[in-house]
Every structure is written in C-alpha cells, then in structure tokens.
Design an enzyme around this catalytic site. Sequence first.
Site, mmCIF file in Angstrom:
data_model
loop_
_atom_site.group_PDB
_atom_site.id
_atom_site.type_symbol
_atom_site.label_atom_id
_atom_site.label_comp_id
_atom_site.label_asym_id
_atom_site.label_seq_id
_atom_site.Cartn_x
_atom_site.Cartn_y
_atom_site.Cartn_z
ATOM 1 N N ARG A 153 -2.212 -0.851 -8.091
ATOM 2 C CA ARG A 153 -2.812 -0.127 -9.216
ATOM 3 C C ARG A 153 -2.405 1.345 -9.260
ATOM 4 N NH1 ARG A 153 -8.177 -2.985 -8.576
ATOM 5 N NH2 ARG A 153 -7.802 -4.905 -9.742
ATOM 6 N N ASP B 175 0.322 -7.424 -5.940
ATOM 7 C CA ASP B 175 -1.111 -7.573 -5.677
ATOM 8 C C ASP B 175 -1.249 -8.501 -4.476
ATOM 9 O OD1 ASP B 175 -3.782 -8.002 -5.607
ATOM 10 O OD2 ASP B 175 -3.934 -8.930 -7.597
ATOM 11 N N GLY C 266 -0.504 4.688 -1.052
ATOM 12 C CA GLY C 266 -1.674 5.215 -0.345
ATOM 13 C C GLY C 266 -1.341 6.417 0.525
ATOM 14 N N GLN C 267 -2.358 6.910 1.211
ATOM 15 C CA GLN C 267 -2.192 8.129 2.019
ATOM 16 C C GLN C 267 -1.087 7.947 3.066
ATOM 17 O OE1 GLN C 267 -5.326 9.007 4.790
ATOM 18 N NE2 GLN C 267 -4.811 11.173 4.936
ATOM 19 N N TYR D 189 -15.472 -3.126 5.894
ATOM 20 C CA TYR D 189 -14.122 -2.685 6.261
ATOM 21 C C TYR D 189 -13.869 -2.976 7.746
ATOM 22 C CZ TYR D 189 -10.314 0.749 6.937
ATOM 23 O OH TYR D 189 -9.130 1.383 7.247
ATOM 24 N N LYS E 228 -11.319 -5.524 9.762
ATOM 25 C CA LYS E 228 -10.354 -5.019 10.746
ATOM 26 C C LYS E 228 -10.415 -5.822 12.052
ATOM 27 C CE LYS E 228 -8.194 -1.719 8.551
ATOM 28 N NZ LYS E 228 -6.813 -2.011 8.088
ATOM 29 N N GLY F 28 0.825 -1.213 0.000
ATOM 30 C CA GLY F 28 0.000 0.000 0.000
ATOM 31 C C GLY F 28 0.854 1.256 0.000
ATOM 32 N N ILE G 230 -7.050 9.813 9.311
ATOM 33 C CA ILE G 230 -5.726 10.448 9.212
ATOM 34 C C ILE G 230 -5.795 11.666 8.289
ATOM 35 C CG2 ILE G 230 -3.297 10.099 8.614
ATOM 36 C CD1 ILE G 230 -4.284 8.428 11.037
HETATM 37 N N1 SER Z 1 -10.104 6.536 7.528
HETATM 38 C C1 SER Z 1 -10.723 5.247 7.369
HETATM 39 C C2 SER Z 1 -11.998 5.354 6.602
HETATM 40 O O1 SER Z 1 -12.621 6.399 6.675
HETATM 41 C C3 SER Z 1 -10.997 4.649 8.710
HETATM 42 O O2 SER Z 1 -9.999 3.748 9.042
HETATM 43 O O3 SER Z 1 -12.377 4.426 5.972
#
Ligand code: SER
Length: 318
Positions: free
Chosen positions: A37, A54, A12-13, A144, A148, A9, A174
């Site tokens: 990707r 991947d 990603g951010q 999601y 987790k 990742g 974040i």
């Molecule tokens: N920042 C994430 C989301 O909004 C939460 O873990 O999906």
Amino acid sequence: MKKNILVTGAAGQIGTELVPALRERYGDERVIAAGHRTPLPDEVRDGGPHITLDVANQADVVAAIRDHDIEVIYHLASILSALAEANRQNAHAVNVNGLYHVLEAAVAGDVRQVNVPSSIAAFGPDTPPVNTPNETLQRPNTLYGIAKVLGELWGNYYATKLGLDVRGLRLPGIISWKTEPTAGTTDYAVAIFYGALREGRYTCYLRPDTSLPMMYMPDCINAIIGLAEADMAKLKHHADFNVAGVSFTPSELTAAIQRRMPDFEIDYDIDPLRQGIADSWPDSLDDSVARAEWGWRPTYDLDAMVDDMLANLSIKLR
Ligand code: SER
C-alpha cells in the site's frame, strides 16, 4: 540456478534502507523491492526492479517467487505492535498468513534462504526484563508478539524439518532518519528527533523511566546482512537471535538531545496501550549467543546515534 533477492515490506522503515544496501552488495538488478500500500521511496523505486505484492495473497507470493527467479527472501512486511492491536484482522492477514505464505512458497519454489525478523515483542510480562537471555520464558501478550513467536517457531521448524534455511533476529526498536516507522511502540525514539528539530519540543507517550532495547539503523542493516551471510555450519540457532544495540529510557534520550540542544523541552502524555506494551517488553537484552555464533557486534552507542540522527535529520528537514 536461481539468482535474485526479494524484499517484502520494501517501503517500510527497514526495507527503505535494506534494499539499497543489498543492491550495493549484490547488484541493482538482483534485488526486487516489493511494496504494497505504501508507495516505495524514490531511491528504492528508481534504484532497481520493484513490484507490488500483497503477502496476504498466497497466489501472488507464489507467482512473485516463480516469476522473479528468487533465491533469497528478506520478509519484512509486517503490521507493527500498536497498529496490530487496533486491527486484528489485518494483523493476522499480514503477520501470520503472510509469513506462512512466504515460507510455503519458498519451500515449493526452491528458495535457498528466508530471512525473517523477530522482535523484542516476542517476549512478554513474565520474561526476565533485564539482560533478557536468548533462551527464556517468552509468552507475549500482544498480537504482534504472538505472531513473532510463531514466526520463530515456524522458522526453526522449516529449517530443521524441511531443510529451508530460515534466519531471524529479535530486533529491538530501530532508530533511523530516512523513513519513519508506522505505529510501533518504540516509535517515540524516532519521533522525538523530528519534534526536537521542527519545534524544539516533544510530547512523549511513554513514561520517562521506560527502558527499552533500541538499535541504530546502520547496526540493524549490518545485523540482518551479517546473519544472512553467516556460515551455516556455525549456527545452532535459526530464527531467534537476540541482538542488542543500546538500551535507554525517554528521559535518558532527552538528556542526550539536551546536551546538544539545551532548549529542547519534553512533556509526557501517556498512551495506556503503548505503555502497556512497552512494560511487557525487556529493558535490555543479552546477545551473547549472536556474538558467539556469527560474530555480532554493534557499533553505535547512545551518543554516536544521537549525533548522527541530528546531523542527518537536520539536513533532511532543511
Ligand atoms: N519496533 C517494533 C514496535 O514497536 C517492535 O518490533 O512495534
């Protein structure tokens, strides 16, 4: 002896900022940035080794760990909350199967440590929402969040039963200026700054009184590295540490921006999907377990975060 660090990742951010931080700490050549990707940002691609990976493909994960002599993994590849609801198959492939592949390949490949973030999404509508304790009823109602919780439980299982050192934080939303998040529920708290600086206005998809736990990126990077480097003998938890930064609502964030940009305007167009997700998450977190077991302390409050975001983002958008 194995010696390298794999970050999945990496485009990603969080990956975008964790990779340079790890390279600075442990050496450029030791940190392998793995994207899929989304193209890797220049700083990540040009700053050291990088691969395409991947995580949904088990053989590729096994090969990456073997071929790159991996000692430690930061597994950040994930489909965030709103996108996961829209694409169940992809969310399962990445968030469930991807994590399983990483944990299994880590055991088979003699990896020493796997760091895998959990989230405030691991809580649900039955969780006490204010100052949510580390140990409490979780029962999330998003895909999601379900993934987790599975990750937390797997992390604890692999640590206690299989001797793999798995560590994880329940990260809040974040906030950062380098790379935008993709289709999460907390994204408004990043997008609002782009709106303020580009157009002087923003339309928010959450109600003005929706309180959520948030954290500024420098604190997030310190938390991830702080837990990874913590003395194992002091840790009673493994993959399920609450970490709090700052909790606020859209209207409180708006007021903080307006104190610096008095003409900034906000209106609201509520997205029922993301409002429903936000309503099922805590308002604020109790992170006393992280403070006690490995010395966690955040440094940014709301005002310090807003000042730093506006300063850096206005340079970036110039
Ligand atoms: N920042 C994430 C989301 O909004 C939460 O873990 O999906």
